[in-house]
Design a protein around this motif. Structure first.
Motif, short mmCIF file in Angstrom:
data_model
loop_
_atom_site.label_atom_id
_atom_site.label_comp_id
_atom_site.label_asym_id
_atom_site.label_seq_id
_atom_site.Cartn_x
_atom_site.Cartn_y
_atom_site.Cartn_z
N GLY A 83 -0.25 11.70 4.96
CA GLY A 83 1.00 10.94 4.82
C GLY A 83 0.84 9.49 5.22
N CYS A 84 -0.25 8.85 4.79
CA CYS A 84 -0.52 7.46 5.19
C CYS A 84 0.72 6.59 4.97
N PRO A 85 1.18 5.90 6.01
CA PRO A 85 2.41 5.11 5.90
C PRO A 85 2.24 3.80 5.15
N TRP A 86 1.00 3.45 4.80
CA TRP A 86 0.75 2.17 4.16
C TRP A 86 0.44 2.29 2.68
N ARG A 87 0.67 3.45 2.09
CA ARG A 87 0.31 3.63 0.69
C ARG A 87 1.02 2.65 -0.24
N ARG A 88 2.25 2.33 0.04
CA ARG A 88 3.00 1.46 -0.87
C ARG A 88 2.44 0.04 -0.90
N TRP A 89 1.69 -0.35 0.13
CA TRP A 89 1.12 -1.70 0.17
C TRP A 89 -0.39 -1.69 -0.08
N CYS A 90 -0.99 -0.52 -0.09
CA CYS A 90 -2.45 -0.40 -0.01
C CYS A 90 -3.16 -0.79 -1.30
N HIS A 91 -4.04 -1.76 -1.20
CA HIS A 91 -4.82 -2.22 -2.35
C HIS A 91 -5.75 -1.11 -2.84
N ALA A 92 -6.38 -0.39 -1.93
CA ALA A 92 -7.30 0.69 -2.33
C ALA A 92 -6.54 1.82 -3.01
#
Length: 314
Positions: free
Chosen positions: A215-224
């Motif tokens: 549930g990574c909280p940074w998926r919406r911003w994540c470049h990778a």
């Protein structure tokens, strides 16, 4: 700041200029506080106990040191007790618990003596002062200052470098990583922030990432996550994720970033060549992907008018 050629330095360009720092910070802290590995040294702000955990964890997996840390604390519960101990006993303990190089035990014992003799048994609170202790380098000093006194700088270790490189496309440059980590950390929150970002690298943004599972909280911003490229400074080759759920989530987000909205079947055909509305990888499968993305606040699904359209969440 500019480089020798007059251009912007790596540090100046560390984070995307339009990044919503408040949202990024809030998302990570909420994720960490909701659920994280319950290591016992995270339940204390005693600098001695944290110092011991940091020395033990050097090049040793955290799960392996729990019992050793607890045994050590039981045998020498305070910095005074450790300072009074015979050094050979401390070294023997280190060897018996397979904690790596014995010089770490020697340094830890010597540092305990310094704390007692030079600081009256009270650990200094500033990272610079903590570095005066035997065997304590900048990273350990900052960790003790952060986790014991909430008085540290942003921690930059391999996990933090991997996370910021992948999530925000930070250049593979020491100055850039330092600048990005410092800018990301909210002021006066070093204890929770440094724990949280290292936890992110330890359970979600691992060498083979577990973005969705953790549930990574940074998926919406994540470049990778958007591009599907999960290489990193310590991951020179792309981790295998061909055909994985993560791969198709990334494709959905990337496609919707290029279009205002798409209908369900058009989206399905665009993200995989074997998409068939009623097949194994059809509408039901795609709705499952979209449900996960919607729960994460990444997409909006409109079922009105007898059609299903999908767009990125605003």
């Amino acid at each position: 700041m500019t480089d020798a050629d007059g251009g912007a330095s790596a540090a100046d360009a560390s984070l995307p200029p339009d990044l919503d720092l408040d949202a990024v910070r809030e998302a990570l802290i909420e994720w960490y506080e909701a659920d994280h590995r319950p290591f016992p040294w995270r339940q204390t702000d005693d600098p001695y106990e944290i110092h011991v955990s940091e020395v033990m964890s050097q090049q040793t997996q955290l799960d392996r040191i729990i019992s050793a840390w607890e045994d050590f604390r039981e045998r020498w519960p305070t910095v005074d007790a450790l300072a009074d101990a015979d050094r050979s006993e401390v070294v023997s303990f280190w060897t018996d618990h397979s904690l790596g190089y014995n010089n770490r035990a020697k340094y830890l014992h010597e540092a305990a003596n310094q704390v007692v003799e030079e600081y009256g048994g009270e650990y200094p609170e500033e990272p610079d002062e903590l570095e005066e202790l035997m065997g304590v380098g900048p990273y350990t000093a900052n960790a003790v200052a952060s986790f014991a006194f909430n008085n540290g700088n942003a921690v930059v270790d391999t996990n933090v470098e991997r996370v910021t490189y992948r999530a925000f496309d930070v250049p593979d440059d020491d100055a850039a990583f330092e600048a990005a980590a410092s800018e990301l950390m909210p002021e006066g929150e070093s204890r929770v922030w440094n724990n949280a970002i290292m936890e992110l690298g330890g359970v979600a943004c691992t060498k083979s990432p577990n973005c969705d599972e953790a549930g990574c909280p940074w998926r919406r911003w994540c470049h990778a996550y958007e591009t599907g490229d999960f290489t990193a400074p310590d991951v020179p080759e792309q981790p295998s994720f061909e055909g994985s759920r993560r791969q198709f989530r990334g494709r959905v987000v990337r496609l919707l970033g290029e279009h205002d909205e798409m209908d369900l079947d058009t989206l399905g055909h665009r993200i995989r060549i074997d998409y068939a509305p009623d097949g194994e990888h059809g509408r039901e499968w795609l709705r499952g992907i979209l449900s996960d993305l919607r729960n994460d606040g990444l997409v909006a699904v409109d079922e009105s008018g007898g059609e299903t359209t999908v767009r990125l969440q605003g």
